[in-house]
Design a protein around this motif. Structure first.
Motif, PDB file in Angstrom:
ATOM      1  N   LYS A 328       0.834  -1.199   0.000  1.00 44.92           N
ATOM      2  CA  LYS A 328       0.000   0.000   0.000  1.00 44.92           C
ATOM      3  C   LYS A 328       0.864   1.241   0.000  1.00 44.92           C
ATOM      4  O   LYS A 328       1.775   1.378   0.814  1.00 44.92           O
ATOM      5  CB  LYS A 328      -0.931   0.014   1.220  1.00 44.92           C
ATOM      6  CG  LYS A 328      -1.858   1.230   1.257  1.00 44.92           C
ATOM      7  CD  LYS A 328      -2.792   1.189   2.442  1.00 44.92           C
ATOM      8  CE  LYS A 328      -3.715   2.410   2.448  1.00 44.92           C
ATOM      9  NZ  LYS A 328      -4.629   2.409   3.612  1.00 44.92           N
ATOM     10  N   LEU A 332      -0.786   9.063  -3.172  1.00 43.25           N
ATOM     11  CA  LEU A 332      -0.797   8.974  -4.625  1.00 43.25           C
ATOM     12  C   LEU A 332      -1.375  10.282  -5.160  1.00 43.25           C
ATOM     13  O   LEU A 332      -2.576  10.531  -5.045  1.00 43.25           O
ATOM     14  CB  LEU A 332      -1.647   7.786  -5.085  1.00 43.25           C
ATOM     15  CG  LEU A 332      -1.720   7.548  -6.594  1.00 43.25           C
ATOM     16  CD1 LEU A 332      -0.371   7.085  -7.132  1.00 43.25           C
ATOM     17  CD2 LEU A 332      -2.791   6.507  -6.914  1.00 43.25           C
ATOM     18  N   TRP A 337      -5.475  10.560  -1.929  1.00 40.71           N
ATOM     19  CA  TRP A 337      -5.430   9.359  -2.758  1.00 40.71           C
ATOM     20  C   TRP A 337      -4.455   8.343  -2.182  1.00 40.71           C
ATOM     21  O   TRP A 337      -3.389   8.711  -1.672  1.00 40.71           O
ATOM     22  CB  TRP A 337      -4.994   9.688  -4.181  1.00 40.71           C
ATOM     23  CG  TRP A 337      -6.053  10.315  -5.031  1.00 40.71           C
ATOM     24  CD1 TRP A 337      -6.302  11.649  -5.185  1.00 40.71           C
ATOM     25  CD2 TRP A 337      -7.005   9.630  -5.854  1.00 40.71           C
ATOM     26  NE1 TRP A 337      -7.349  11.846  -6.052  1.00 40.71           N
ATOM     27  CE2 TRP A 337      -7.803  10.620  -6.481  1.00 40.71           C
ATOM     28  CE3 TRP A 337      -7.266   8.282  -6.121  1.00 40.71           C
ATOM     29  CZ2 TRP A 337      -8.830  10.299  -7.356  1.00 40.71           C
ATOM     30  CZ3 TRP A 337      -8.297   7.969  -6.991  1.00 40.71           C
ATOM     31  CH2 TRP A 337      -9.065   8.955  -7.595  1.00 40.71           C
ATOM     32  N   SER A 338      -4.811   7.068  -2.259  1.00 43.78           N
ATOM     33  CA  SER A 338      -3.897   5.979  -1.884  1.00 43.78           C
ATOM     34  C   SER A 338      -3.984   4.894  -2.951  1.00 43.78           C
ATOM     35  O   SER A 338      -4.943   4.841  -3.732  1.00 43.78           O
ATOM     36  CB  SER A 338      -4.251   5.405  -0.505  1.00 43.78           C
ATOM     37  OG  SER A 338      -5.550   4.846  -0.510  1.00 43.78           O
ATOM     38  N   PHE A 339      -2.981   4.030  -2.955  1.00 44.10           N
ATOM     39  CA  PHE A 339      -2.905   2.986  -3.977  1.00 44.10           C
ATOM     40  C   PHE A 339      -2.477   1.692  -3.306  1.00 44.10           C
ATOM     41  O   PHE A 339      -1.585   1.678  -2.450  1.00 44.10           O
ATOM     42  CB  PHE A 339      -1.908   3.376  -5.063  1.00 44.10           C
ATOM     43  CG  PHE A 339      -1.735   2.341  -6.137  1.00 44.10           C
ATOM     44  CD1 PHE A 339      -2.720   2.131  -7.083  1.00 44.10           C
ATOM     45  CD2 PHE A 339      -0.589   1.559  -6.195  1.00 44.10           C
ATOM     46  CE1 PHE A 339      -2.570   1.178  -8.082  1.00 44.10           C
ATOM     47  CE2 PHE A 339      -0.420   0.606  -7.177  1.00 44.10           C
ATOM     48  CZ  PHE A 339      -1.414   0.411  -8.132  1.00 44.10           C
ATOM     49  N   MET A 362      -5.473  -4.348  -8.156  1.00 43.78           N
ATOM     50  CA  MET A 362      -4.916  -3.019  -7.939  1.00 43.78           C
ATOM     51  C   MET A 362      -6.068  -2.071  -7.644  1.00 43.78           C
ATOM     52  O   MET A 362      -7.073  -2.073  -8.365  1.00 43.78           O
ATOM     53  CB  MET A 362      -4.145  -2.542  -9.167  1.00 43.78           C
ATOM     54  CG  MET A 362      -2.944  -3.406  -9.528  1.00 43.78           C
ATOM     55  SD  MET A 362      -1.991  -2.707 -10.914  1.00 43.78           S
ATOM     56  CE  MET A 362      -3.218  -2.798 -12.235  1.00 43.78           C
ATOM     57  N   THR A 363      -5.918  -1.257  -6.586  1.00 43.11           N
ATOM     58  CA  THR A 363      -7.000  -0.368  -6.170  1.00 43.11           C
ATOM     59  C   THR A 363      -6.465   1.027  -5.887  1.00 43.11           C
ATOM     60  O   THR A 363      -5.488   1.190  -5.147  1.00 43.11           O
ATOM     61  CB  THR A 363      -7.698  -0.905  -4.910  1.00 43.11           C
ATOM     62  OG1 THR A 363      -8.217  -2.204  -5.167  1.00 43.11           O
ATOM     63  CG2 THR A 363      -8.835   0.019  -4.486  1.00 43.11           C
ATOM     64  N   ALA A 364      -7.111   2.013  -6.463  1.00 44.28           N
ATOM     65  CA  ALA A 364      -6.844   3.417  -6.148  1.00 44.28           C
ATOM     66  C   ALA A 364      -8.046   3.963  -5.398  1.00 44.28           C
ATOM     67  O   ALA A 364      -9.192   3.790  -5.839  1.00 44.28           O
ATOM     68  CB  ALA A 364      -6.598   4.220  -7.416  1.00 44.28           C
ATOM     69  N   SER A 385     -13.460   4.174  -4.706  1.00 46.82           N
ATOM     70  CA  SER A 385     -12.371   3.261  -5.071  1.00 46.82           C
ATOM     71  C   SER A 385     -12.560   2.745  -6.489  1.00 46.82           C
ATOM     72  O   SER A 385     -13.679   2.477  -6.926  1.00 46.82           O
ATOM     73  CB  SER A 385     -12.321   2.073  -4.096  1.00 46.82           C
ATOM     74  OG  SER A 385     -12.057   2.499  -2.782  1.00 46.82           O
ATOM     75  N   THR A 387     -10.949  -0.365  -8.907  1.00 43.25           N
ATOM     76  CA  THR A 387     -10.190  -1.610  -8.783  1.00 43.25           C
ATOM     77  C   THR A 387     -10.118  -2.334 -10.124  1.00 43.25           C
ATOM     78  O   THR A 387     -11.121  -2.411 -10.849  1.00 43.25           O
ATOM     79  CB  THR A 387     -10.835  -2.534  -7.727  1.00 43.25           C
ATOM     80  OG1 THR A 387     -10.856  -1.877  -6.468  1.00 43.25           O
ATOM     81  CG2 THR A 387     -10.047  -3.837  -7.587  1.00 43.25           C
TER      82      THR A 387
END
Length: 635
Positions: A328, A332, A337-339, A362-364, A385, A387
């Motif tokens: 993780k 981002l 934002w996270s990834f 993969m998820t943003a 999210s 994905t």
């Protein structure tokens, strides 16, 4: 003033004095009850008193009677009521009854509350600097309400809330003065809050200390304010929460400094201390569906010195087992934002099928914070999210489905080998998830709501073995009623369908079933859906279910639940192989015992309209109830 009857005092002190001399260890308090208390609960009263009852459990703590403590408690009761707007409250009488061998006493205190002094009006002056919407709603959102008793704790909480609202709109040096005058009658009060907003200020220099093992930019990028921005107290609190959320620090504090001089540019000091960046959690449990469960979760929360998390999660239970690796990135493009990337080898063992999954996702995720200020309500947690999943799936249908000749054509249509019930395929899909959460507690909510929406598209230009779309939505709402009871409701709907013409584009393990510990509790897991001619639940392409619960405390950490569930699963409207069972309903009682990790749950669901011809484990099911045991609320 405390005015118990002379006879009651003499009797109480005589008996207790005699027993205290007789028993060196003292007299245990077997019970401590109140009568006449309507405005406050017994739990609230006991929380401020020194005298308390012994545990009813043999191994629980024992509490002993002290005459000095009890006499002080009688005065505390009067003071407690006075602070809550009942100036005439008094202890009318009390009684102490010894048991036969004079080793324990049951104490009862009779309270006369009298009439309260109520807030007739709340007047706000000097708040013109607030935005119009905030100014209009401020007086209606204060803890102290018009028409309610003048509770001193709520008066002070209202003052602090009004002060926080000013500090959240550029006035860090604001002050609020309280005054109270008589209203239209002696039992009415006018509460006035006079504000001195002071000068408008902005954020100044940001000072960081204690970050020995974490780069300074990791801390700065989590902040929700910048030098030169309008000062908002809530941004400091939110930034502190986000720093704790990184799990990098044992301690994190974000505060304004140098405010005595009232500068126009307010310096901010951030102090952190390091925590252990490698974390391991073990857990074990038992549930009526998952049976024995064991989990291990290992994480390194600063793997590459930038707050990145690398983790390994392993789980084993009767329902599912496997290993999942996770990476993780918490930042981002922006701190909102996270990834995350995860890969897994997972096995699911459901009543209708087994499924083995190997692959990754993969998820943003974008977190949203709605500006509202401290008084305009809790800031809801909102997230969006995106994905992408690419996983190899191998499934096998349960043996009883292979033995049902009426289901053979459906197996072929679903892409399953009718002799072995096996299918393999590659899932390539994108999904979008949106959520909004205003609840006060994730494990045991008492107020607020949760709303989630899920949309998924597999196949098409993404390739893969499956080609379908799926949409699901869920809403939960919680409302506290009375002193401690909670009404909780949940509603869910979902639909899945092929994007192309082939029904095999939707795999069997994606079909919908209801029943189990979290929905339609009168049935077991996966027992509610359209039936084959042989009586087997075969899943459907649409579902809807709703649940209502009344949760109320019984005593201590134990509470009770009454629930009503309803739901339905629809098969393909063009298929003649399915027997539609219509809507199913169940009801029943449950118990909850609060533990440090959430409520322990026991539910007994009774079918209000059983499913005729339902076959489970090769036998038709005449039993109309199911027993469920698990951890956490049903929803």
């Amino acid at each position: 003033m405390v005015r118990p009857s002379i006879r009651a005092v003499a009797l109480c002190l005589l008996l207790l004095g005699a027993v205290a001399c007789k028993e060196e260890g003292g007299v245990k308090v077997s019970s401590f009850k109140f009568t006449g208390n309507k405005a406050v609960t017994a739990t609230q009263l006991k929380g401020v008193l020194a005298t308390s009852p012994s545990s009813k459990l043999p191994w629980g703590p024992k509490r002993y009677f002290s005459r000095e403590q009890f006499e002080a408690d009688l005065k505390r009761i009067v003071a407690f009521y006075k602070d809550r707007g009942y100036p005439d409250a008094r202890v009318a009488s009390f009684d102490a009854r010894l048991n036969a061998d004079q080793t324990a006493v049951a104490v009862t205190v009779n309270i006369s509350e009298g009439e309260p002094v109520k807030a007739e009006r709340i007047v706000l002056e000097g708040f013109e600097g607030l935005p119009e919407q905030h100014r209009r709603t401020l007086d209606t959102r204060l803890p102290l309400k018009v028409g309610a008793p003048v509770d001193r704790a709520l008066v002070q909480a209202s003052r602090e809330a009004a002060l926080d609202e000013l500090r959240d709109h550029g006035h860090p040096y604001a002050s609020v003065r309280l005054s109270e005058t008589e209203g239209s009658s002696p039992r009415q009060r006018v509460i006035t809050m006079q504000a001195d907003a002071g000068p408008v200020a902005r954020y100044g220099e940001i000072q960081i200390s204690g970050n020995a093992t974490v780069k300074e930019n990791v801390i700065r990028r989590q902040l929700t304010f910048r030098p030169g921005g309008l000062f908002r107290q809530s941004r400091l609190t939110e930034s502190q929460r986000k720093l704790y959320g990184l799990e990098l620090f044992e301690f994190a504090n974000v505060e304004a400094v140098g405010t005595d001089a009232k500068p126009e540019s307010v310096p901010v000091r951030i102090t952190v201390t390091k925590s252990n960046h490698k974390k391991v959690n073990f857990s074990a449990g038992y549930g009526s569906e998952e049976k024995v469960r064991g989990e291990i979760d290992w994480r390194h929360v600063n793997a590459f010195s930038g707050a990145q998390t690398v983790g390994l999660h392993a789980r084993y239970s009767a329902l599912d087992r496997g290993v999942r690796l996770t990476y993780k990135e918490p930042y981002l493009f922006s701190p909102r934002w996270s990834f995350a990337v995860n890969g897994q080898v997972w096995h699911a063992d459901e009543p209708a099928f087994t499924l083995d999954t190997t692959g990754g996702r993969m998820t943003a995720t974008r977190q949203f914070t709605r500006g509202g200020g401290p008084v305009l309500g809790r800031r809801p947690s909102m997230a969006l999210s995106f994905t992408y999943a690419n996983e190899h799936e191998s499934s096998t249908i349960a043996d009883e489905y292979l033995a049902d000749p009426t289901f053979r054509d459906e197996l072929i249509a679903l892409g399953l080998d009718p002799s072995k019930g096996e299918s393999t395929g590659q899932l390539s899909a994108v999904s979008v998830d949106a959520s909004r959460n205003t609840t006060d507690n994730l494990l045991d909510a008492k107020r607020g709501y949760i709303a989630t929406v899920h949309f998924e598209q597999a196949g098409r230009i993404l390739g893969g073995s499956y080609d379908y779309w799926e949409a699901k939505a869920e809403g939960r709402a919680y409302q506290k009623i009375g002193r401690a009871a909670v009404v909780a409701v949940q509603a869910r709907v979902g639909s899945i369908a092929p994007s192309g013409e082939a029904a095999a584009a939707v795999p069997f393990h994606k079909l919908y079933f209801l029943g189990g510990s979290t929905n339609l509790r009168g049935w077991g897991r996966y027992e509610v859906s359209p039936l084959s001619d042989g009586g087997l639940p075969v899943g459907g392409t649409r579902f809807a279910n709703a649940t209502a619960e009344l949760r109320a405390p019984i005593f201590g950490n134990l509470s009770g639940v009454l629930f009503l569930d309803g739901g339905r699963v629809w098969g393909e409207s063009t298929s003649e192989s399915f027997n539609d069972i219509g809507w199913r309903y169940d009801a029943g009682p449950g118990l909850r015992y609060q533990t440090p990790i959430g409520p322990l749950r026991i539910d007994l669901g009774y079918q209000l309209n059983p499913i005729p011809g339902l076959v489970v484990n090769g036998e038709e099911q005449p039993r109309r109830f199911r027993f469920h045991f698990s951890l956490g609320q049903a929803f």
